[in-house]
Each structure stands twice: as structure tokens, then as C-alpha cells.
Design an enzyme around this catalytic site. Structure first.
Site, PDB file in Angstrom:
ATOM      1  N   LYS A   1      55.796  21.263  25.775  1.00 44.61           N
ATOM      2  CA  LYS A   1      54.362  21.058  25.983  1.00 44.61           C
ATOM      3  C   LYS A   1      53.683  20.701  24.657  1.00 44.61           C
ATOM      4  O   LYS A   1      52.940  19.745  24.560  1.00 44.61           O
ATOM      5  CB  LYS A   1      53.774  22.350  26.577  1.00 44.61           C
ATOM      6  CG  LYS A   1      52.297  22.290  26.855  1.00 44.61           C
ATOM      7  CD  LYS A   1      51.856  23.572  27.558  1.00 44.61           C
ATOM      8  CE  LYS A   1      50.345  23.684  27.575  1.00 44.61           C
ATOM      9  NZ  LYS A   1      49.865  24.908  28.222  1.00 44.61           N
TER      10      LYS A   1
ATOM     11  N   GLU B   1      62.614  25.599  17.838  1.00 43.79           N
ATOM     12  CA  GLU B   1      63.945  25.539  18.458  1.00 43.79           C
ATOM     13  C   GLU B   1      64.175  24.178  19.112  1.00 43.79           C
ATOM     14  O   GLU B   1      65.215  23.537  18.931  1.00 43.79           O
ATOM     15  CB  GLU B   1      64.093  26.633  19.539  1.00 43.79           C
ATOM     16  CG  GLU B   1      64.122  28.048  19.014  1.00 43.79           C
ATOM     17  CD  GLU B   1      62.753  28.698  18.954  1.00 43.79           C
ATOM     18  OE1 GLU B   1      61.747  27.959  18.793  1.00 43.79           O
ATOM     19  OE2 GLU B   1      62.678  29.936  19.054  1.00 43.79           O
TER      20      GLU B   1
ATOM     21  N   GLY C   1      53.135  27.238  30.207  1.00 42.98           N
ATOM     22  CA  GLY C   1      54.570  26.952  30.144  1.00 42.98           C
ATOM     23  C   GLY C   1      55.346  27.569  31.296  1.00 42.98           C
ATOM     24  O   GLY C   1      56.152  26.921  31.963  1.00 42.98           O
ATOM     25  N   ARG C   2      55.083  28.853  31.569  1.00 40.11           N
ATOM     26  CA  ARG C   2      55.862  29.537  32.617  1.00 40.11           C
ATOM     27  C   ARG C   2      55.403  29.166  34.023  1.00 40.11           C
ATOM     28  O   ARG C   2      55.946  29.653  35.009  1.00 40.11           O
ATOM     29  CB  ARG C   2      55.822  31.053  32.397  1.00 40.11           C
ATOM     30  CG  ARG C   2      54.424  31.634  32.308  1.00 40.11           C
ATOM     31  CD  ARG C   2      54.466  33.058  31.764  1.00 40.11           C
ATOM     32  NE  ARG C   2      53.135  33.616  31.523  1.00 40.11           N
ATOM     33  CZ  ARG C   2      52.430  33.413  30.421  1.00 40.11           C
ATOM     34  NH1 ARG C   2      52.898  32.633  29.460  1.00 40.11           N
ATOM     35  NH2 ARG C   2      51.245  33.976  30.253  1.00 40.11           N
TER      36      ARG C   2
ATOM     37  N   GLU D   1      55.835  37.869  30.646  1.00 38.86           N
ATOM     38  CA  GLU D   1      54.960  37.174  29.691  1.00 38.86           C
ATOM     39  C   GLU D   1      53.527  37.154  30.236  1.00 38.86           C
ATOM     40  O   GLU D   1      52.566  37.127  29.482  1.00 38.86           O
ATOM     41  CB  GLU D   1      55.469  35.745  29.437  1.00 38.86           C
ATOM     42  CG  GLU D   1      55.072  35.226  28.072  1.00 38.86           C
ATOM     43  CD  GLU D   1      55.801  33.960  27.672  1.00 38.86           C
ATOM     44  OE1 GLU D   1      56.113  33.814  26.482  1.00 38.86           O
ATOM     45  OE2 GLU D   1      56.052  33.096  28.538  1.00 38.86           O
TER      46      GLU D   1
ATOM     47  N   HIS E   1      78.474  46.230  42.230  1.00 39.83           N
ATOM     48  CA  HIS E   1      79.712  46.749  41.633  1.00 39.83           C
ATOM     49  C   HIS E   1      79.521  47.073  40.162  1.00 39.83           C
ATOM     50  O   HIS E   1      80.493  47.223  39.430  1.00 39.83           O
ATOM     51  CB  HIS E   1      80.848  45.750  41.851  1.00 39.83           C
ATOM     52  CG  HIS E   1      81.132  45.561  43.312  1.00 39.83           C
ATOM     53  ND1 HIS E   1      82.082  46.293  43.992  1.00 39.83           N
ATOM     54  CD2 HIS E   1      80.527  44.770  44.236  1.00 39.83           C
ATOM     55  CE1 HIS E   1      82.072  45.944  45.272  1.00 39.83           C
ATOM     56  NE2 HIS E   1      81.134  45.023  45.439  1.00 39.83           N
TER      57      HIS E   1
ATOM     58  N   LYS F   1      57.427  34.543  15.497  1.00 36.71           N
ATOM     59  CA  LYS F   1      57.618  33.148  15.097  1.00 36.71           C
ATOM     60  C   LYS F   1      57.146  32.947  13.660  1.00 36.71           C
ATOM     61  O   LYS F   1      57.807  32.302  12.851  1.00 36.71           O
ATOM     62  CB  LYS F   1      56.762  32.230  15.986  1.00 36.71           C
ATOM     63  CG  LYS F   1      57.342  31.886  17.323  1.00 36.71           C
ATOM     64  CD  LYS F   1      56.576  30.683  17.862  1.00 36.71           C
ATOM     65  CE  LYS F   1      56.494  30.673  19.361  1.00 36.71           C
ATOM     66  NZ  LYS F   1      55.570  29.677  19.881  1.00 36.71           N
TER      67      LYS F   1
HETATM   68  C1  G6Q Z   1      55.280  30.046  28.449  1.00 38.10           C
HETATM   69  C2  G6Q Z   1      55.272  30.149  27.006  1.00 38.10           C
HETATM   70  C3  G6Q Z   1      56.534  29.706  26.304  1.00 38.10           C
HETATM   71  C4  G6Q Z   1      56.679  28.197  26.132  1.00 38.10           C
HETATM   72  C5  G6Q Z   1      57.784  27.924  25.111  1.00 38.10           C
HETATM   73  C6  G6Q Z   1      58.021  26.455  24.898  1.00 38.10           C
HETATM   74  O1  G6Q Z   1      54.355  30.317  29.173  1.00 38.10           O
HETATM   75  O2  G6Q Z   1      54.149  29.517  26.520  1.00 38.10           O
HETATM   76  O3  G6Q Z   1      57.695  30.193  26.926  1.00 38.10           O
HETATM   77  O4  G6Q Z   1      56.959  27.595  27.349  1.00 38.10           O
HETATM   78  O5  G6Q Z   1      57.460  28.548  23.906  1.00 38.10           O
HETATM   79  O6  G6Q Z   1      56.867  25.828  24.457  1.00 38.10           O
HETATM   80  P1  G6Q Z   1      56.782  24.267  24.396  1.00 38.10           P
HETATM   81  O7  G6Q Z   1      56.904  23.727  25.782  1.00 38.10           O
HETATM   82  O8  G6Q Z   1      55.449  23.947  23.784  1.00 38.10           O
HETATM   83  O9  G6Q Z   1      57.928  23.788  23.540  1.00 38.10           O
END
Ligand code: G6Q
Length: 545
Positions: free
Chosen positions: A208, A214, A269-270, A355, A386, A506
Site C-alpha cells: 500500500k 521487508e 491493509g488487513r 491488529e 492430535h 520498526k
Molecule cells: C495492516 C497493516 C500492515 C500492513 C503491512 C504492509 O492492516 O497496516 O499489516 O498491511 O505493514 O504494508 P504495505 O502494504 O504498506 O507494504
């Protein structure tokens, strides 16, 4: 009229009193007093049947929980969300994942723009691209069609796509291979690319912000791999696409923005797997199945928006969760899908729930004096039975469990499916009713092991039952959990749509990176433990060199 703090709401106080009477009652007694509750305490919508009768509640409890939802303003807040108001207060944003699945003929005006029109323009772009890849018309730089799709993203830009790919694999195009790279640990990327032919590989860089360390680290290494194997930087145009809101950063990375699929700051994001972040899903299952999934999400949105609370699945599940968390004191929830294709669903739900609702202050920034989101975890059945189910049955912590079952398998084979499904019902029964000392003795158990074989029971479960796992059903199932999380967030008075808690780590990591890689011994100014760990790491690293 303003809503009082949670503990001062009238329904909350009544629930506290009520809990003194009902909280310690056993499900055996609750069922004995109300033998037909199993036929009554269920709700159904969009092909999902929810049996909530094995919760430690009576009709009175349920009435009070629904009163609490009313008194907490769940309906008004829900309507604000659907209207595009900035209910994510700490980031001053609208929360409009529901717009991602609104039908093309509808309209939703936000800040002077019809967001539904914007959404469908992106869906059309995704469709055209997915069809080109699926039809073998999109050629790689050296003229080979794409056969491998590698999604590079993390958190919300990974967990949704990987979960949906696994969940809907039955519907996927089998001559395409999908890989998902999220971890900055180089082993993730290295293993994902090891057996792939670069000429046939497409990278979807899903981010996003397009600033996530990463993802950008993995994307740069993927770029280097592609150039090394194709011999030209020009290959990037045919082998890299981006899903992002940040056109400038995408372009700076070297991806043509014509090959970028956009979304908006009002998609968290989620909550983004049904936006362009789902591009890998659409390529895998095809546009028509993707639209089916969206229609399943939308159907549950409409149910949440319009059904009376007493029949509203997300509200019921959300409020039962509040009961278990705040009144029965249960710190965790287990989610066990009896469907192998849903093996990544618990991991996906962990992010969605934790989250969103792992918060310690109210919308106004006041410190909270009650419990908020529980820990979510789980594994597919019957595997979990199990291993850790022992603790569920006889441990000292009560874990409410959602058991998710289907009446039909996507791979019917002999007796497999009835064997699998019998366990859904058996586990819910065993968790609720256990086995009494008298029953254990009645089986002729030797005295010295009777205590070991007694199962206390009284463990609450929800059973979610559907016919078969389809794209549409998956959409409805996810939306059910999304809105149940929302309902709880409103009751707890928290911002379910921010995630400030992930920031500090971070920032600290960014400071530590040069301390690990510097040639000269750095001056360390952390606490003594962190300093010692960094020194020892550098020592071990030198040994390996
Ligand atoms: C979700 C969070 C988080 C995000 C990641 C990736 O709600 O905001 O999990 O999706 O940190 O972020 P980017 O899509 O910006 O790389």
C-alpha cells in the site's frame, strides 16, 4: 446523546450482575433447563449456519448483550462506516472496505467522488490483466508466456492473498504456479525462486505504502535476480507489476505506472484482500470467481447493515465474544476450520482480529479499564485434535472455540468427509458436556485413574456450518469476521482501524541495522541487555565469516 463509558452503561452493569448468577452455571444444566435451545439458538445468512447454543448464555444473557450493542451505538457507528465518515479517528480516515465489493450499478459519494466507480475501474484493469496472464497472451521479455506468479508483500499485503489462494486453490488454474514471499529472511525469497524460470515469472509487488522495508528489500533482490537471469533491465517492464497507493514510489522503483493497480487510503491493509491486493487471487481463480467472492462479501455486508441484531450473524458473534472475553474472562479464542483449504484462515484472522482490537485506549485516548481483543489462534481440524486439544478439554484455561465445517468436500473420497465432519460435532459436544466422574466410573475405570479421565466440559463453542467452500462463501465468511471484529471494537470504544503498536519496533530496528553491519565496533547506547545481545551477534557473525 453521548454514550457513557463502557462500565457505566446500563446493560453492562446488568450483565455484571447477571454473570454472578449465570457465569458459573454448567452447559449441562443450561441444556437441561432449556432442552430445545439447540433448535432455537442459531442464525443463518448467506449460506452460513451459526449454532451458538453451546455458549454459556441464556435468553436473558443474549437479550442483555444485544441491549449492550444497542446502547454502545453499534448501528450508528456501522452506518457511519458505510457512509464513508472518518471513523478511523487516529489516522483521520474513512473505513470503506465495504465499497470494494459494492455492485457496479451502485454509487457511494465520498469527498465529492463516487468511490464505487473508482473501485470498478481498478477491477476492470485487473480483469484485463488477469485474462492476459491466464490466456498466455502476456509475454515475458524474451517471448515466453508467464507461468509463475510471485506475490511480494507482507502483513495485510500477504496474509489475505496467501489465505485466499490456498482457500480457493480448488478453483485455480493449475498450469500457473503461485508463490508468496513476505519475510525479509532471504530464505523465503531464495526458496520461492529456486526452481523458477525467470523468463516465465511475474512479480506482483504488493505494498500500500511502497515504503515497507521487508517488501522493498525483497522487491530489490527479486529485481536483481530477474536482471541477472534475463540479462536486461528492460525485462522489468514485462515481469514486474505493482499494487499500491503510491504511484511516485512505484515509478521510482522502475515499474511503469500503467502496470500499477491502485487502491486508496480508506482501505486498511488487513481489510484489503478484495482490493487490487487480490490481484494474485484473481489471476489464480479467474475474474468470474473473483466477482463471486466479492458478491459473497457484499451479501454479508448487506446482512450486517440490515438484519435485526437478534438475527445478525456478525453482531451475535461479536457480542458472544464480548461475553466470553469481558464476563467469563477468556483470554484467547481458537478458530478451527475443518476444511484443509482453510489452513491459512487462522493466520489471516490473527491479523484481522488482533491488529484491529488489540488496543489499550478509547477513541478519545483514555486508558481502558476492561479487557479488549483476545488472542486468536488455530489450526485445521482434525490435526489440532492430535496436539493441543488436550488443553482445550482438560487444561485450566477455558478457550472458546469457533469450529467451521462444511457438508460437502471439494474432493469427495470414500468416507473421508463424514469422518472429518463427525469430529466437528463430536468436539463441540465433548467441549460442552465433557464426561462426569459418574460416567467415568460407570465405564469400569480403575479408581486411581478416574480423576484423570474426567472431562469438566462447559467450554463454549460456535459451530459455523456451510454446504461447500466456494469463492462466494469465502467472501461471506471473511466479511462475517470483519464485522464481528467491528462490533466488538464499537462496544470497547476503540479504533479498530489503526495499528500504531507496530511502529516502535520498526523504528528501533532501523536504528539497529547499521549497528549490526558496521565494520568498526559501534558505540551502543541501548539498555545493557540489548547492547550485550548486539555485541554477541557481531561476535558470532565474525566467527562465521
Ligand atoms: C495492516 C497493516 C500492515 C500492513 C503491512 C504492509 O492492516 O497496516 O499489516 O498491511 O505493514 O504494508 P504495505 O502494504 O504498506 O507494504
Amino acid at each position: 446523546m453521548s454514550i457513557p463509558p463502557l462500565r457505566q452503561r446500563s446493560a453492562w452493569k446488568k450483565l455484571e450482575d447477571h454473570c454472578l448468577h449465570i457465569g458459573s452455571r454448567h452447559l449441562r444444566e443450561i441444556f437441561a433447563d432449556d432442552p430445545h435451545r439447540g433448535e432455537r439458538l442459531h442464525a443463518e445468512a448467506n449460506g452460513i449456519y451459526l449454532d451458538y447454543s453451546k455458549n454459556r448464555v441464556t435468553d436473558e444473557t443474549l437479550g442483555l448483550l444485544l441491549d449492550l450493542a444497542e446502547e454502545s451505538g453499534v448501528a450508528a457507528r456501522r452506518d457511519q462506516m458505510f457512509a464513508g465518515q472518518h471513523i478511523n479517528v487516529s489516522e483521520d480516515r474513512a473505513v470503506l472496505h465495504v465499497a470494494l465489493r459494492m455492485p457496479v450499478e451502485t454509487q457511494l459519494m465520498v469527498d465529492g467522488h463516487d468511490v464505487v466507480e473508482q473501485v470498478h475501474a481498478v477491477i476492470d484493469h485487473m480483469t484485463s490483466f488477469a485474462n492476459q496472464i491466464r490466456g498466455g497472451e502476456w509475454m515475458g521479455y524474451r517471448g515466453k508466456p508467464i507461468r509463475n506468479i510471485v506475490n511480494v508483500g507482507i502483513g495485510g499485503s500477504d496474509l489475505g492473498p496467501v489465505m485466499a489462494y490456498e482457500a480457493l486453490r480448488h478453483y485455480s488454474k493449475r498450469d500457473l504456479r503461485f508463490r508468496f514471499v513476505s519475510n525479509v529472511d532471504a530464505s523465503d525469497l531464495t526458496e520461492a525462486l529456486g526452481d523458477l524460470d525467470a523468463d516465465e515469472t511475474l512479480f506482483i509487488i504488493s505494498s500500500k505504502t511502497f515504503t515497507t522495508l521487508e517488501t522493498l528489500t525483497n522487491a530489490h533482490s527479486a529485481r536483481a535476480w530477474l536482471i541477472e537471469h534475463t540479462g536486461s533491465e528492460k525485462a522489468i517492464a514485462r515481469h514486474f507489476v505493482a499494487v499500491s497507493t503510491n504511484a511516485q514510489a512505484v515509478s521510482a522503483f522502475g515499474i511503469d505506472t500503467a502496470n500499477m493497480f491502485g487502491f486508496w487510503d480508506w482501505v486498511g491493509g488487513r481489510y484489503s484482500m478484495d482490493s487490487a491486493i487480490g490481484l494474485s487471487t484473481m489471476i489464480a481463480i479467474g475474474p468470474d470467481n473473483f466477482y463471486e467472492m466479492l458478491s459473497g462479501f457484499h451479501a454479508m455486508d448487506e446482512h450486517f447493515r440490515t438484519a435485526p441484531f437478534a438475527r445478525n450473524l456478525p453482531v451475535l458473534m461479536g457480542m458472544l465474544g464480548v461475553w466470553n472475553r469481558n464476563f467469563l474472562g477468556c483470554p484467547t479464542v481458537g478458530v478451527m476450520p475443518y476444511e484443509q483449504y482453510l489452513k491459512r484462515f487462522p493466520a489471516y484472522l490473527q491479523q484481522l482480529t488482533m491488529e484491529s482490537n488489540g488496543k489499550h485506549v478509547t477513541l478519545d485516548g483514555e486508558t481502558i479499564d476492561y479487557q479488549t481483543g483476545p488472542l486468536y489462534w488455530g489450526e485445521p481440524g482434525t490435526n489440532g485434535q492430535h496436539s493441543f486439544y488436550q488443553l482445550l478439554h482438560q487444561g485450566t484455561t477455558i478457550v472458546p472455540v469457533d469450529l467451521i465445517g462444511f457438508a460437502k468436500s471439494l474432493n469427495a473420497l470414500g468416507e473421508h468427509h463424514d469422518i472429518l465432519s463427525s469430529n466437528v460435532f463430536a468436539q463441540a459436544e465433548a467441549l460442552a458436556f465433557g464426561k462426569t466422574e459418574a460416567e467415568v466410573r460407570g465405564e469400569g475405570t480403575p479408581d486411581d485413574v478416574v480423576a484423570h479421565r474426567v472431562m469438566e466440559g462447559n467450554r463454549p463453542t460456535n459451530v459455523l456450518l456451510a454446504e461447500v467452500l466456494t469463492p462466494r462463501l469465502l467472501g461471506s465468511l471473511i466479511a462475517l469476521y470483519e464485522h464481528s471484529v467491528f462490533t466488538q471494537g464499537v462496544v470497547w470504544g476503540i479504533d479498530s482501524f489503526d495499528q500504531w503498536g507496530v511502529e516502535l519496533g520498526k523504528v528501533l530496528a532501523t536504528k539497529i541495522i547499521p549497528e549490526l553491519s558496521a565494520d568498526d565496533e559501534p558505540t551502543l547506547t541501548h539498555d545493557s541487555s540489548t547492547n550485550a545481545l548486539i555485541r554477541h551477534y557481531r561476535h558470532l557473525k565474525r566467527n562465521e565469516d
